[in-house]
Design an enzyme around this catalytic site. Structure first.
Site, PDB file in Angstrom:
ATOM      1  N   ASP A 125       0.856  -1.188   0.000  1.00  0.00           N
ATOM      2  CA  ASP A 125       0.000   0.000   0.000  1.00  0.00           C
ATOM      3  C   ASP A 125       0.889   1.235   0.000  1.00  0.00           C
ATOM      4  O   ASP A 125       1.984   1.228   0.578  1.00  0.00           O
ATOM      5  CB  ASP A 125      -0.901   0.007   1.234  1.00  0.00           C
ATOM      6  CG  ASP A 125      -1.957  -1.082   1.202  1.00  0.00           C
ATOM      7  OD1 ASP A 125      -2.448  -1.386   0.099  1.00  0.00           O
ATOM      8  OD2 ASP A 125      -2.298  -1.614   2.268  1.00  0.00           O
ATOM      9  N   ASP A 144      -6.952  -1.458  -4.676  1.00  0.00           N
ATOM     10  CA  ASP A 144      -8.030  -1.155  -3.734  1.00  0.00           C
ATOM     11  C   ASP A 144      -8.967  -0.094  -4.308  1.00  0.00           C
ATOM     12  O   ASP A 144     -10.185  -0.175  -4.144  1.00  0.00           O
ATOM     13  CB  ASP A 144      -7.465  -0.651  -2.400  1.00  0.00           C
ATOM     14  CG  ASP A 144      -6.596  -1.667  -1.695  1.00  0.00           C
ATOM     15  OD1 ASP A 144      -6.816  -2.882  -1.875  1.00  0.00           O
ATOM     16  OD2 ASP A 144      -5.690  -1.248  -0.945  1.00  0.00           O
TER      17      ASP A 144
END
Length: 170
Positions: A125, A144
């Site tokens: 991330d 995401d």
């Protein structure tokens, strides 16, 4: 000759899934090479930064502190969901473009995070949204984002379909 859309549904939208997968993996590769773990590069002060974080759990780090079994559970779920999405795309009709885009986005995001989970043992991330130093949304990535946009589109399609059915019954 049978209609190609009838035979293959909207599988032609798999190009969008592939594009999401490529952009997701390229961006993860870039930020992992450029940042140290948890380093922040402020883009918009008090609101948006680049960072590097590893997520061994699911969305919002769900089960991230488990012993490692969750890696394979989430990988299995992603594989099953991906297969369902491909079958769903194949069954869509000519007028289901909105739904095809939504499914392709979710599929591309699922495959991007699946690759990380299987190959690396964690999802990379790098996008951090926050309000000053008071509130931080969990770090996330392009995959995401694609899953979220696709899910919103699916929800909107569900409401649209419901209104169309109600109008047909009136």
């Amino acid at each position: 000759m049978p209609d190609a859309i009838g035979r293959f549904g909207r599988l032609s939208w798999l190009w969008l899934s592939l594009l999401v997968l490529i952009i997701d993996q390229a961006s993860k590769f870039y930020f992992e090479a450029k940042l140290e773990m948890f380093q922040q590069i402020v883009i918009i002060p008090d609101l948006f930064s680049w960072t590097l974080a590893y997520n061994t759990g699911a969305a919002f780090s769900f089960l991230a502190d488990s012993s490692g079994w969750q890696r394979w559970l989430f990988a299995l779920i992603a594989i099953v969901v991906s297969a369902v999405l491909v079958v769903w795309l194949k069954r869509l009709g000519r007028n289901d473009t909105w739904l095809a885009v939504a499914l392709a986005l979710v599929l591309g995001g699922a495959l991007g995070n699946l690759y990380d989970r299987v190959a690396l043992g964690h999802v990379i991330d790098f996008i951090l949204v926050h309000w000053q130093n008071r509130w931080y949304f969990p770090a996330f990535n392009i995959a995401d984002s694609a899953i979220t946009v696709g899910a919103i589109m699916l929800a909107l399609d569900m409401f649209k379909s419901k209104k169309t059915e109600e109008a047909a019954h009136d």
